[in-house]
Design a protein around this motif. Structure first.
Motif, mmCIF file in Angstrom:
data_model
loop_
_atom_site.group_PDB
_atom_site.id
_atom_site.type_symbol
_atom_site.label_atom_id
_atom_site.label_comp_id
_atom_site.label_asym_id
_atom_site.label_seq_id
_atom_site.Cartn_x
_atom_site.Cartn_y
_atom_site.Cartn_z
ATOM 1 N N UNK A 76 0.742 -1.271 0.148
ATOM 2 C CA UNK A 76 -0.042 -0.182 0.020
ATOM 3 C C UNK A 76 0.826 1.267 -0.075
ATOM 4 N N UNK A 77 0.697 1.995 -0.938
ATOM 5 C CA UNK A 77 1.361 3.384 -0.921
ATOM 6 C C UNK A 77 0.282 4.410 -0.695
ATOM 7 N N UNK A 78 0.332 5.195 0.351
ATOM 8 C CA UNK A 78 -0.968 5.987 0.733
ATOM 9 C C UNK A 78 -0.276 7.336 1.353
ATOM 10 N N UNK A 79 -1.181 8.283 1.519
ATOM 11 C CA UNK A 79 -0.883 9.513 2.157
ATOM 12 C C UNK A 79 -2.165 9.523 3.190
ATOM 13 N N UNK A 80 -2.030 9.143 4.478
ATOM 14 C CA UNK A 80 -3.136 8.899 5.486
ATOM 15 C C UNK A 80 -3.687 10.287 5.766
ATOM 16 N N UNK A 81 -2.992 11.215 5.587
ATOM 17 C CA UNK A 81 -3.415 12.767 5.960
ATOM 18 C C UNK A 81 -4.473 13.055 5.140
ATOM 19 N N UNK A 82 -4.486 12.877 3.825
ATOM 20 C CA UNK A 82 -5.587 13.164 3.231
ATOM 21 C C UNK A 82 -6.392 11.951 2.478
ATOM 22 N N UNK A 83 -5.950 10.911 3.207
ATOM 23 C CA UNK A 83 -6.540 9.430 2.772
ATOM 24 C C UNK A 83 -6.593 9.336 1.140
ATOM 25 N N UNK A 84 -5.421 9.382 0.553
ATOM 26 C CA UNK A 84 -5.078 9.066 -0.849
ATOM 27 C C UNK A 84 -4.458 8.003 -1.040
ATOM 28 N N UNK A 85 -5.016 7.062 -1.750
ATOM 29 C CA UNK A 85 -4.093 5.718 -1.812
ATOM 30 C C UNK A 85 -3.770 5.819 -3.423
ATOM 31 N N UNK A 86 -2.206 5.890 -3.774
ATOM 32 C CA UNK A 86 -1.876 5.641 -4.917
ATOM 33 C C UNK A 86 -1.556 4.366 -5.490
ATOM 34 N N UNK A 87 -1.235 3.223 -4.636
ATOM 35 C CA UNK A 87 -1.134 1.937 -4.939
ATOM 36 C C UNK A 87 -1.833 1.001 -3.931
ATOM 37 N N UNK A 88 -2.211 0.125 -4.583
ATOM 38 C CA UNK A 88 -2.897 -1.067 -3.354
ATOM 39 C C UNK A 88 -2.829 -2.429 -4.202
ATOM 40 N N UNK A 89 -1.851 -3.056 -3.850
ATOM 41 C CA UNK A 89 -1.426 -4.293 -4.649
ATOM 42 C C UNK A 89 -2.239 -5.668 -3.663
ATOM 43 N N UNK A 90 -3.397 -6.032 -4.120
ATOM 44 C CA UNK A 90 -4.254 -7.247 -3.700
ATOM 45 C C UNK A 90 -3.779 -8.406 -4.112
ATOM 46 N N UNK A 91 -3.861 -9.388 -2.756
ATOM 47 C CA UNK A 91 -3.425 -10.620 -3.300
ATOM 48 C C UNK A 91 -4.626 -11.504 -3.843
ATOM 49 N N UNK A 92 -4.366 -12.271 -4.812
ATOM 50 C CA UNK A 92 -5.400 -13.463 -5.339
ATOM 51 C C UNK A 92 -6.070 -14.208 -4.251
ATOM 52 N N UNK A 93 -7.352 -13.900 -4.242
ATOM 53 C CA UNK A 93 -8.123 -14.737 -3.091
ATOM 54 C C UNK A 93 -7.853 -16.329 -2.762
ATOM 55 N N UNK A 94 -7.594 -16.771 -3.834
ATOM 56 C CA UNK A 94 -7.286 -18.409 -3.675
ATOM 57 C C UNK A 94 -5.948 -18.579 -3.240
ATOM 58 N N UNK A 95 -4.872 -17.739 -3.557
ATOM 59 C CA UNK A 95 -3.719 -17.656 -3.124
ATOM 60 C C UNK A 95 -3.640 -17.448 -1.508
ATOM 61 N N UNK A 96 -4.493 -16.302 -1.225
ATOM 62 C CA UNK A 96 -4.655 -16.047 0.388
ATOM 63 C C UNK A 96 -5.056 -17.462 0.789
#
Length: 287
Positions: A76-96
């Motif tokens: 996750x690449x994020x600026x929590x101050x303004x709650x802006x997410x620039x990247x969110x890498x989600x793991x495949x559900x079956x892999x999880x």
């Protein structure tokens, strides 16, 4: 700082130590003030951690670090101050689910993370849970079946926790046998030794990739970034940057690697429990 135009800092062992009430669970006030001074001077400071963003929000807000940060080991690449997410890498559900089934069947304490929460299975609650609550400064969502719960969410990180170095070897071997292609790295925390914290992310995602994303979003070339860490695994992003430093409490291997950078581009500071990051930042401020 003439040549350093951006800074990437690991958190645990760099600005957060093991002295509860002094620099744990949050940095010493002198460290916060130094970070704030540098950020107010126009140099972005990105925290780089395996923790979720909600565990570093207080540091970010106290030091006014209004820029992007690397959370969940690069997922996750994020600026929590303004709650802006620039990247969110989600793991495949079956892999999880595959990883969770392996971990739970082998009695490995395991947590899963989304951008804003983390989850544990009720029957795994133990002393590790309480130690991690202190580290993360937030309570987990407790569920009956972690594997089934994971299918309802976008999981960005899986965290198996090994009891010690020998258990880390066991967990690593079991992970490799899953052949999922996911990325596994390991971290420690000063207040939780000898526990080893596994960081499982989507394929190719790590603090290294996070540093590349931060460089792009800062608009600062990697050669003008100072990176600071304490564990050998931090070399993956320190190596990318033009300037590197290791804490006095860093592994001997990381100290050795940092000194391979060119003259005046590296420094070994004092221990985290002596607020060594201030010394490091002042050294590069004079270069």
């Amino acid at each position: 700082m003439k040549n350093v135009k951006g800074i990437i800092l690991d958190v645990d062992g760099v600005i957060v130590g093991e002295k509860i009430g002094f620099n744990s669970p949050n940095p010493h006030i002198d460290v916060i003030e130094k970070l704030k001074e540098i950020r107010n001077g126009g140099i972005p400071i990105s925290l780089c951690t395996a923790k979720p963003h909600f565990s570093i929000n207080k540091i970010i807000n106290d030091a006014c670090l209004d820029n992007y940060h690397i959370a969940d080991g690069g997922s996750v690449i994020i600026n929590p101050i303004n709650n802006t997410i620039v990247k969110k890498h989600v793991i495949d559900k079956q892999d999880v689910k595959h990883i969770l089934d392996m971990c739970l069947s082998n009695n490995i304490y395991t947590e899963i993370y989304t951008v804003d929460n983390y989850f544990i299975q009720k029957d795994q609650m133990c002393d590790i849970t309480q130690k991690h609550i202190h580290i993360l400064q937030d309570n987990p969502v407790i569920v009956e079946n972690l594997s089934e719960e994971s299918l309802k969410h976008e999981v960005t990180k899986i965290m198996p926790i090994a009891l010690d170095e020998n258990d880390q070897i066991r967990v690593t071997k079991l992970f490799e046998e899953t052949n999922t292609g996911l990325t596994l790295s390991w971290g420690i925390h000063p207040v939780a030794n000898p526990l080893k914290f596994g960081i499982i992310t989507a394929p190719g995602i790590s603090k290294k990739q996070g540093a590349i994303e931060i460089s792009k979003n800062m608009g600062v070339p990697l050669e003008n970034i100072l990176a600071v860490g304490d564990s050998t695994s931090d070399w993956q992003f320190i190596d990318l940057c033009g300037y590197g430093a290791a804490m006095g409490n860093a592994s001997d291997k990381l100290k050795q690697l940092v000194t391979t950078k060119e003259e005046n581009h590296f420094y070994i500071g004092e221990d985290v429990d002596k607020n060594g990051i201030i010394e490091i930042l002042e050294y590069f401020n004079n270069k």
